[in-house]
Design an enzyme around this catalytic site. Structure first.
Site, PDB file in Angstrom:
ATOM      1  N   GLY A  33       0.816  -1.208   0.000  1.00 52.29           N
ATOM      2  CA  GLY A  33       0.000   0.000   0.000  1.00 52.29           C
ATOM      3  C   GLY A  33       0.845   1.251   0.000  1.00 52.29           C
ATOM      4  O   GLY A  33       2.061   1.193  -0.229  1.00 52.29           O
ATOM      5  N   ASN A  34       0.205   2.383   0.208  1.00 55.33           N
ATOM      6  CA  ASN A  34       0.938   3.652   0.253  1.00 55.33           C
ATOM      7  C   ASN A  34       0.252   4.589   1.249  1.00 55.33           C
ATOM      8  O   ASN A  34      -0.791   4.261   1.799  1.00 55.33           O
ATOM      9  CB  ASN A  34       1.034   4.267  -1.146  1.00 55.33           C
ATOM     10  CG  ASN A  34      -0.316   4.607  -1.715  1.00 55.33           C
ATOM     11  OD1 ASN A  34      -0.995   5.512  -1.245  1.00 55.33           O
ATOM     12  ND2 ASN A  34      -0.743   3.844  -2.717  1.00 55.33           N
ATOM     13  N   ARG A  35       0.843   5.741   1.464  1.00 55.13           N
ATOM     14  CA  ARG A  35       0.417   6.619   2.550  1.00 55.13           C
ATOM     15  C   ARG A  35      -0.643   7.642   2.153  1.00 55.13           C
ATOM     16  O   ARG A  35      -0.930   8.551   2.924  1.00 55.13           O
ATOM     17  CB  ARG A  35       1.636   7.356   3.112  1.00 55.13           C
ATOM     18  CG  ARG A  35       2.599   6.437   3.846  1.00 55.13           C
ATOM     19  CD  ARG A  35       3.851   7.197   4.268  1.00 55.13           C
ATOM     20  NE  ARG A  35       3.536   8.400   5.016  1.00 55.13           N
ATOM     21  CZ  ARG A  35       4.350   9.428   5.166  1.00 55.13           C
ATOM     22  NH1 ARG A  35       5.544   9.408   4.606  1.00 55.13           N
ATOM     23  NH2 ARG A  35       3.989  10.479   5.861  1.00 55.13           N
TER      24      ARG A  35
END
Ligand code: CTP
Ligand code: CA
Length: 235
Positions: A33-35
């Site tokens: 995932g990412n932020r």
């Protein structure tokens, strides 16, 4: 909230906005995932709806609180997605009837080639995840739209790490040329800048790399500047 001038300069337009961050499954319980918080895209959707547009907001893993204003606006229809493949399908669908498309979502560039049907276990050793590229949704939407006087406007966003504004502009210009979007909104990110932040600063570039706006403030103020640039760019 500060008083805003009443504008309905997007009345009659249909707008598709993606936001949040995709998750690429590894196994039934894990993902890459990412932020991205989804705040900028949510602000874009609310701003467009308040300016009269009919908005489809395609959200990947955005906390409910971030979507409160969008959910309570009758002009915004929400579609929830998870992976880049889901987001690609949902945005292709929404773009088919949209006058403006804005890709604000942080889309995973790569996905896991073989998703494990069972949970990966330590006893099986250290896994080696082979990654394969995801399609570039923005480039795809820009390339597959029709032409003509009612041509769809396509807006991309780019979060870049850069040591100064010149480098930021240079990276943005190269990306604008590569994507084929009408506008590219570039912002500077770092470990502690850009993602969860409430304040934001962006440069808005035209397809040919021309700087059309330099906007700062809340994500809502940035959203308004983006719609101003969209309105100015449409014939
Ligand atoms: N984007 C997309 N599909 C992808 C990757 C990115 O549609 N598979 C879109 C994003 O939503 C954003 C724009 O492309 O509007 C720029 O994303 P960015 O990650 O900055 O660009 P990339 O082309 O992926 O290049 P890189 O990550 O190497 O900087
Ligand atoms: Ca990327």
């Amino acid at each position: 909230a500060a008083a805003r001038p009443l504008r309905s300069d997007l009345a009659g337009l249909r707008v598709a906005v993606s936001t949040g961050g995709t998750r690429e499954p590894i196994d039934p319980v894990r993902f890459l995932g990412n932020r991205s918080s989804g705040r900028q895209g949510a602000a874009l959707a609310v701003s467009a709806a308040e300016r009269g547009a009919a908005v489809t907001l395609v959200a990947a893993h955005v906390d409910d609180g971030v979507l409160d204003d969008a959910l309570s606006h009758p002009g915004v229809a929400l579609v929830r997605v998870s992976s880049a493949a889901d987001l690609h399908a949902a945005m292709t669908d929404a773009a088919a009837s949209a006058d403006v498309v804005a890709m604000v979502a942080a889309v995973a560039d790569f996905r896991v080639a073989e998703v494990s049907q069972g949970k990966l276990r330590k006893e099986d050793g250290v896994p080696e995840l082979r990654l394969v590229p995801n399609p570039d949704i923005l480039a795809d939407l820009a390339a597959s739209r029709g032409s003509g006087p009612a041509r769809q406007t396509v807006v991309g966003f780019a979060a870049e790490t850069a040591s100064d504004d010149d480098e930021l502009l240079e990276r943005g210009r190269r990306k604008a040329a590569r994507k084929g979007a009408d506008l590219l909104v570039v912002n500077r990110v770092d470990w502690d800048r850009g993602f969860e932040a409430v304040e934001n600063r962006v440069l808005i570039l035209a397809a040919d790399g021309t700087l059309v706006a330099d906007a700062a403030g809340t994500k809502r103020a940035v959203a308004d500047a983006v719609w101003d640039a969209v309105v100015a760019s449409r014939p």
